[in-house]
Design a protein around this motif. Sequence first.
Motif, PDB file in Angstrom:
ATOM      1  N   SER A   1       7.912  -1.931   1.423  1.00  0.00           N
ATOM      2  CA  SER A   1       8.351  -3.009   2.314  1.00  0.00           C
ATOM      3  C   SER A   1       9.653  -2.639   3.016  1.00  0.00           C
TER       4      SER A   1
ATOM      5  N   THR B   1       5.904  -1.315  -4.343  1.00  0.00           N
ATOM      6  CA  THR B   1       5.804  -2.395  -3.362  1.00  0.00           C
ATOM      7  C   THR B   1       7.137  -2.627  -2.650  1.00  0.00           C
TER       8      THR B   1
ATOM      9  N   SER C   1       5.601  -2.735  -8.957  1.00  0.00           N
ATOM     10  CA  SER C   1       6.658  -3.507  -8.284  1.00  0.00           C
ATOM     11  C   SER C   1       7.605  -2.591  -7.519  1.00  0.00           C
TER      12      SER C   1
END
Length: 144
Positions: free
Chosen positions: A29, A25, A22
């Motif tokens: 982004s 990620t 997580s």
Amino acid sequence: MKQFYNSKSLLRLSFLFVLLFSAITVLNSCKKDDDEEEFQDHMVKFEVKTTSGGEIITVVTQVGTTQNTIHSNPTAPLNSSWSSADMWVNSNQAQLNLDANAKLPDTDSELTINIWIDGEIAKTVKKKGKGVLEASLDYSFLEP
């Protein structure tokens, strides 16, 4: 070996893996958002030149929708080349225009106008001939 297969250890390992995935990620982004700026600032300069003996009568520049008449005096023309100061222009302005006219003495005389962007000539127009010649060019940040 029994401790590795213990359900508490597998649960902790799975939780750690999900947390790490997580975090990676989210960081990726955010990184993509910073790199993909839609508009950028560019160093812009306008330039008008004539060969020896040429007289620049009028110079008009336009950045976006703002037109600026730099020089317009037929009775007192510029006897040397002209260039604007370097200016920062954001690409959201979309359009740059440069227009000039000059009185040239010979059929081999040239009027040259340039738009410089980030230290390189982005567009140029040359007119050759005798008498009063006009040159015009435009540059768009939106077109490749």
